[in-house]
Structures are given as structure tokens and as C-alpha cells.
Write an enzyme that holds these catalytic residues in place. Sequence first.
Site, PDB file in Angstrom:
ATOM      1  N   SER A  15       0.825  -1.215   0.000  1.00 19.41           N
ATOM      2  CA  SER A  15       0.000   0.000   0.000  1.00 19.41           C
ATOM      3  C   SER A  15       0.858   1.264   0.000  1.00 19.41           C
ATOM      4  O   SER A  15       0.486   2.270  -0.606  1.00 19.41           O
ATOM      5  CB  SER A  15      -0.980   0.003   1.169  1.00 19.41           C
ATOM      6  OG  SER A  15      -0.309   0.214   2.386  1.00 19.41           O
ATOM      7  N   ASN A  16       2.011   1.220   0.646  1.00 17.44           N
ATOM      8  CA  ASN A  16       2.904   2.386   0.584  1.00 17.44           C
ATOM      9  C   ASN A  16       3.460   2.562  -0.824  1.00 17.44           C
ATOM     10  O   ASN A  16       3.559   3.680  -1.323  1.00 17.44           O
ATOM     11  CB  ASN A  16       4.042   2.257   1.599  1.00 17.44           C
ATOM     12  CG  ASN A  16       3.590   2.622   3.002  1.00 17.44           C
ATOM     13  OD1 ASN A  16       3.428   3.798   3.331  1.00 17.44           O
ATOM     14  ND2 ASN A  16       3.331   1.620   3.825  1.00 17.44           N
ATOM     15  N   ARG A  95      13.332  -7.957   5.329  1.00 15.76           N
ATOM     16  CA  ARG A  95      14.682  -8.471   5.570  1.00 15.76           C
ATOM     17  C   ARG A  95      15.617  -7.343   5.990  1.00 15.76           C
ATOM     18  O   ARG A  95      15.461  -6.215   5.540  1.00 15.76           O
ATOM     19  CB  ARG A  95      15.219  -9.162   4.316  1.00 15.76           C
ATOM     20  CG  ARG A  95      14.521 -10.489   4.107  1.00 15.76           C
ATOM     21  CD  ARG A  95      14.883 -11.139   2.824  1.00 15.76           C
ATOM     22  NE  ARG A  95      13.950 -12.208   2.569  1.00 15.76           N
ATOM     23  CZ  ARG A  95      14.101 -13.465   2.979  1.00 15.76           C
ATOM     24  NH1 ARG A  95      15.206 -13.823   3.616  1.00 15.76           N
ATOM     25  NH2 ARG A  95      13.183 -14.367   2.732  1.00 15.76           N
ATOM     26  N   ASN A 111      13.160   3.746   5.514  1.00 14.58           N
ATOM     27  CA  ASN A 111      12.132   2.747   5.833  1.00 14.58           C
ATOM     28  C   ASN A 111      10.987   3.431   6.562  1.00 14.58           C
ATOM     29  O   ASN A 111      11.177   4.449   7.214  1.00 14.58           O
ATOM     30  CB  ASN A 111      12.735   1.659   6.732  1.00 14.58           C
ATOM     31  CG  ASN A 111      11.734   0.572   7.088  1.00 14.58           C
ATOM     32  OD1 ASN A 111      10.967   0.108   6.229  1.00 14.58           O
ATOM     33  ND2 ASN A 111      11.704   0.160   8.342  1.00 14.58           N
ATOM     34  N   HIS A 113       7.933   2.560   9.413  1.00 13.06           N
ATOM     35  CA  HIS A 113       7.591   1.560  10.420  1.00 13.06           C
ATOM     36  C   HIS A 113       6.355   2.017  11.205  1.00 13.06           C
ATOM     37  O   HIS A 113       6.257   3.194  11.556  1.00 13.06           O
ATOM     38  CB  HIS A 113       8.780   1.358  11.375  1.00 13.06           C
ATOM     39  CG  HIS A 113       8.505   0.341  12.432  1.00 13.06           C
ATOM     40  ND1 HIS A 113       8.480  -1.015  12.168  1.00 13.06           N
ATOM     41  CD2 HIS A 113       8.189   0.488  13.749  1.00 13.06           C
ATOM     42  CE1 HIS A 113       8.177  -1.657  13.285  1.00 13.06           C
ATOM     43  NE2 HIS A 113       7.996  -0.778  14.250  1.00 13.06           N
TER      44      HIS A 113
HETATM   45  C1  GRF Z   1       3.831  -0.928   6.797  1.00 18.57           C
HETATM   46  O1  GRF Z   1       3.009  -0.943   7.926  1.00 18.57           O
HETATM   47  C2  GRF Z   1       5.216  -0.441   7.125  1.00 18.57           C
HETATM   48  O2  GRF Z   1       5.217   0.482   8.145  1.00 18.57           O
HETATM   49  C3  GRF Z   1       5.921  -1.707   7.529  1.00 18.57           C
HETATM   50  O3  GRF Z   1       5.385  -2.694   6.689  1.00 18.57           O
HETATM   51  C4  GRF Z   1       4.082  -2.338   6.287  1.00 18.57           C
HETATM   52  C5  GRF Z   1       4.015  -2.392   4.801  1.00 18.57           C
HETATM   53  O4  GRF Z   1       2.712  -2.187   4.350  1.00 18.57           O
HETATM   54  N1  GRF Z   1       7.349  -1.572   7.425  1.00 18.57           N
HETATM   55  P1  GRF Z   1       2.431  -2.056   2.804  1.00 18.57           P
HETATM   56  O5  GRF Z   1       2.969  -3.324   2.145  1.00 18.57           O
HETATM   57  O6  GRF Z   1       3.095  -0.822   2.306  1.00 18.57           O
HETATM   58  O7  GRF Z   1       0.943  -1.991   2.727  1.00 18.57           O
END
Ligand code: GRF
Length: 194
Positions: A15-16, A95, A111, A113
Site C-alpha cells: 500500500s505504501n 529483511r 524505511n 515503520h
Molecule cells: C507498513 O506498515 C510499514 O510500516 C511496515 O510494513 C508495512 C508495509 O505495508 N514496514 P504495505 O505493504 O506498504 O501496505
Amino acid sequence: MKRLPIGILGSGKGSNCRAILERIRSRDLAAEARLVVSDVLDAPILDIAREFGVPNAYLAPGRFRTRLEPETEGQLVKMLRDAGVELVTLAGFMRILHEPMLKAFSGRIINIHPSLLPKFPGLEAWKQALAAGEKVTGCTVHYVDDKIDHGQIIAQREVTILPNDTPESLHARIQMLEHELYLAVIAELCEKIL
Ligand code: GRF
């Protein structure tokens, strides 16, 4: 307009990644997605890359669970370099990166989080925050080093935990904010690096 060539690494639903690619498509971000790489063959993030016409690749991770095989990580460096990538964004990449990537893209790997780091690194951080009885959690964008969800913090956003929150409802609100925060940070870095 000059555009920063970026690479996106992810293992999951993406989704990001989608939020980034949408913003690039609408030309609201001075970036260009050169490559999406996943260590999971059928990860939805690769379908998203295809949907947006972005070059994408599956990278077979090798025999370890939490890291890439050193040669594989070297291969990843080559793929990203060949694609001209100047900023690497991790979007749910499961990873830990080591020297090949960290040296090749020093200060250029970020990254996102789903917690207010340094609180709750690791898996399902929103569940960790709920279980700890926190009133507030959030999300963090940080530079990547060789430890899990560690490295210099760039920006954070807070999310209030509501009394009736379930892990799902809390995670959904955090993710909405993640997309905003990640895009804001990437936009800033584009400006800074270009
Ligand atoms: C997100 O919650 C991010 O913060 C974490 O992994 C998740 C990835 O979500 N590192 P998506 O695949 O971008 O929906």
C-alpha cells in the site's frame, strides 16, 4: 522538472508502494520509480508495479529468513545501480540489509515503520502498542542501518489509540498516516538530493 530515480523494495501488500506510484503518476512528486523489487514471488507489491508499468523483479532471497544471501544482496545492489536508482525506499521489506546495500547506498535507504520508534520495533508494532496499553502510537520514517527498525529518525506522526480500537482498526489508521508521512519525507529528500 528533474526527477529523483527511486527504487522500492517490499515483501507484501504494497500500500505504501501504491501511494508512492500514484503520487508519481499524478506528477506531484519529483521522483521517478525505476524499479520495484520483492523477495516474495507472489507479493502483491509486484502486481502493483506491473499495474503502474514500473519495471519489477523478484529476487530469490536464498537460505536465510531475515536477511538476503550476501551474493543476492550484491545482485540487488547491481540491479538498483543498473536502474540508476539514487534513493531506496523500503515499503514493507521484511529483511535486514547488510553491508553490500548499506555501503552502496549509504544515507540513501529509508524505511517506514508502524510505531513511534524507538518504541516497538519488529513485527506487528500496532499490536505491541495495544498490548502495552499505550494511549498514543504512530509511524516513523528513518534511515536504514543493519539493525531492525533502527537508524536515524527522519520524521514521525502520532496516532491516538481509541478505547474501542482493535488491532485492525488501529493498523488501518496508522497505515493512512504512513502514506502521508512517507510521501512528505520522500518529497523532502527529492528536493534535498536533486
Ligand atoms: C507498513 O506498515 C510499514 O510500516 C511496515 O510494513 C508495512 C508495509 O505495508 N514496514 P504495505 O505493504 O506498504 O501496505
